[in-house]
Design an enzyme around this catalytic site. Structure first.
Site, PDB file in Angstrom:
ATOM      1  N   CYS A  84       0.818  -1.223   0.000  1.00 31.95           N
ATOM      2  CA  CYS A  84       0.000   0.000   0.000  1.00 31.95           C
ATOM      3  C   CYS A  84       0.844   1.261   0.000  1.00 31.95           C
ATOM      4  CB  CYS A  84      -0.951  -0.002   1.195  1.00 31.95           C
ATOM      5  SG  CYS A  84      -1.952   1.482   1.274  1.00 31.95           S
ATOM      6  N   ARG A  87      -0.070   4.551   3.072  1.00 36.88           N
ATOM      7  CA  ARG A  87      -0.007   4.224   4.489  1.00 36.88           C
ATOM      8  C   ARG A  87       0.249   5.384   5.427  1.00 36.88           C
ATOM      9  NH1 ARG A  87       4.059  -0.580   4.470  1.00 36.88           N
ATOM     10  NH2 ARG A  87       4.412  -0.071   2.275  1.00 36.88           N
ATOM     11  N   TRP A 256      -9.279   5.275  -0.227  1.00 36.91           N
ATOM     12  CA  TRP A 256      -9.823   5.941  -1.421  1.00 36.91           C
ATOM     13  C   TRP A 256      -8.919   5.598  -2.592  1.00 36.91           C
ATOM     14  CZ3 TRP A 256      -8.490   8.860   2.989  1.00 36.91           C
ATOM     15  CH2 TRP A 256      -7.216   9.423   2.964  1.00 36.91           C
ATOM     16  N   GLU A 261      -5.115   3.450 -10.416  1.00 39.86           N
ATOM     17  CA  GLU A 261      -5.781   2.149 -10.222  1.00 39.86           C
ATOM     18  C   GLU A 261      -6.921   1.998 -11.223  1.00 39.86           C
ATOM     19  OE1 GLU A 261      -6.253   2.882  -5.658  1.00 39.86           O
ATOM     20  OE2 GLU A 261      -6.200   0.714  -5.978  1.00 39.86           O
TER      21      GLU A 261
HETATM   22  N1  ARG Z   1      -6.856  -1.604  -7.271  1.00 39.46           N
HETATM   23  C1  ARG Z   1      -8.151  -1.920  -6.735  1.00 39.46           C
HETATM   24  C2  ARG Z   1      -9.239  -1.378  -7.664  1.00 39.46           C
HETATM   25  O1  ARG Z   1      -8.942  -0.803  -8.651  1.00 39.46           O
HETATM   26  C3  ARG Z   1      -8.340  -1.366  -5.351  1.00 39.46           C
HETATM   27  C4  ARG Z   1      -7.299  -1.758  -4.337  1.00 39.46           C
HETATM   28  C5  ARG Z   1      -7.309  -0.899  -3.093  1.00 39.46           C
HETATM   29  N2  ARG Z   1      -7.088   0.473  -3.417  1.00 39.46           N
HETATM   30  C6  ARG Z   1      -7.111   1.484  -2.558  1.00 39.46           C
HETATM   31  N3  ARG Z   1      -6.921   2.681  -3.016  1.00 39.46           N
HETATM   32  N4  ARG Z   1      -7.333   1.304  -1.278  1.00 39.46           N
HETATM   33  O2  ARG Z   1     -10.405  -1.480  -7.412  1.00 39.46           O
END
Ligand code: ARG
Length: 411
Positions: A84, A87, A256, A261
């Site tokens: 992560c 953090r 969030w 991602e």
């Molecule tokens: N990578 C994942 C997604 O696209 C989420 C993983 C957790 N991500 C976070 N920002 N807490 O759905």
């Protein structure tokens, strides 16, 4: 000198400990020490608590943690989680103690509440809901879904997939349970909850609690025509939380989003929504030549669209440059606290413009400290597994796992 704050795994008992103690108690001692030390609690209180835990263990082969031990343990699990980048916020995690819930219906209702409170109208709050711990020799409570919100993936007769290709298996399982989706690219899957020793039950999420962001671009008007959207809340539900030797297999947690991602991985990956060719085409790029860097340019615009749209919708999001800077600040703070930051370089470094960020240039050590989160293998058996096991020489449980990812699985 930096030193690990805690035991590493696989666990090797320190020589001064009573090696004949069962692992659970050794883990408990380790965690309780950390808890008392970091919370500046008196030694006498630690000794009293350890005596209590020994007593509990003698009777039940387990022990019941206090609310405070769980609240702090969940935060430290986040702090220790090497994948992560976000953090720095570990201490602000909201921990919901829901260990008293005993039915799938009640757990579902608590998850809905979690989603509402964590989404918070777009002002996302990092939250974890901790359900009852696993008992010795019994399976724990399980949420089959990898995340609380995921879009279905429908396999078409011609092999094409509508929706999220990552969710094809789970979608088919939901359908076997009797769920029927609309068939769009963005159908939210129902939640499947399984209580120990019971059949799994499925629940449709009320649509009004799933906040979604429609995708537009700051300059390209045509971008809205792509009809893209994404959900506001990333909430992981297939990792177990382990604190002081106690395992919570149902402990969904959310933070969030970092824009990449969605903009790079969920939208851009060939095995996900695979949108780079579509975007590049609309941008008028030469997709026949790799030298035009059409993929890179489309990726950038996808990511700009994600940041633009989330900001416009008032939903918390962090760009990868800010997240990288925050991570390095966290690193610094942890060093000041004489702790190392266990980190998986390949997971920390964002999938876009890597070398522009400080994290790219940072050497990292992926050590496993506890408390932590550990990935749980899916409970369903797929056709692939059946074929693989049929061909396998040794029918052991390991064969379902990818050898390159086994480090992320249970020990
Ligand atoms: N990578 C994942 C997604 O696209 C989420 C993983 C957790 N991500 C976070 N920002 N807490 O759905």
């Amino acid at each position: 000198m930096l030193k690990p704050n805690h035991n590493s795994c696989p666990r090797s008992p320190a020589p001064f400990e009573q090696v004949e103690l069962p692992t659970l108690l050794l883990e408990a001692i380790d965690y309780l020490r950390l808890f008392h030390q970091e919370q500046s609690l008196p030694e006498a209180q630690l000794q009293k608590r350890l005596a209590e835990i020994h007593q509990d263990y003698r009777h039940s082969r387990t022990y019941w943690q206090t609310k405070e031990e769980i609240a702090y343990g969940a935060k430290v699990a986040w702090r220790n989680h090497s994948r992560c980048i976000g953090r720095i916020f570990w201490e602000s995690l909201i921990v919901r103690d829901l260990r008293h819930l005993t039915t799938a219906e009640d757990i579902f209702a608590a998850i809905v509440e979690h989603m509402q409170q964590a989404t918070n109208g777009g002002n996302i709050r990092s939250t974890i809901s901790v359900f009852a711990p696993d008992l010795p020799g019994q399976p724990g409570i399980r949420i089959w879904n990898p995340q609380l919100i995921r879009y279905a993936g429908y396999r078409q007769a011609d092999g094409a997939i509508v929706g999220d290709p990552d969710q094809v298996e789970l979608t088919e399982i939901c359908q076997q349970f009797g769920w029927q989706g609309q068939g769009t690219r963005f159908d939210v899957l129902p939640l499947i909850i399984q209580m120990p020793g019971q059949k799994p039950q499925w629940f449709e999420l009320p649509p009004n609690i799933v906040m979604e962001v429609p995708m537009t671009h700051p300059e390209y008007d045509w971008f809205a025509e792509l009809g893209l959207k994404w959900h506001a809340l990333p909430a992981i539900s297939d990792w177990r939380l382990e604190i002081g030797g106690i395992s919570y297999s149902a402990a969904p947690f959310n933070g969030w989003y970092m824009s990449t991602e969605i903009g790079a991985r969920n939208f851009g990956d060939v095995k996900r929504y695979n949108l780079l060719p579509v975007v590049a085409e609309r941008m008028g790029l030469n997709t026949r030549s790799k030298l035009s860097l059409w993929q890179d340019r489309a990726l950038i615009e996808l990511n700009r669209a994600v940041l633009h749209s989330f900001t416009l919708a008032g939903v918390t999001i962090v760009d990868h440059h800010t997240a990288s800077a925050q991570f390095m600040q966290h690193w610094q703070r942890e060093a000041e606290a004489e702790r190392i930051v266990p980190a998986d370089w390949g997971r920390i470094v964002p999938p876009l413009s890597a070398s522009t960020m400080e994290v790219f240039h940072q050497e990292m050590q992926d050590v496993c400290l506890k408390p932590n989160f550990f990935h749980l293998s899916p409970l369903w058996i797929t056709e692939k597994d059946v074929t693989a096991n049929a061909q396998a020489v040794l029918p052991n449980d390991q064969q379902k796992r990818c050898p390159f990812h086994s480090h992320s699985d249970d020990r």
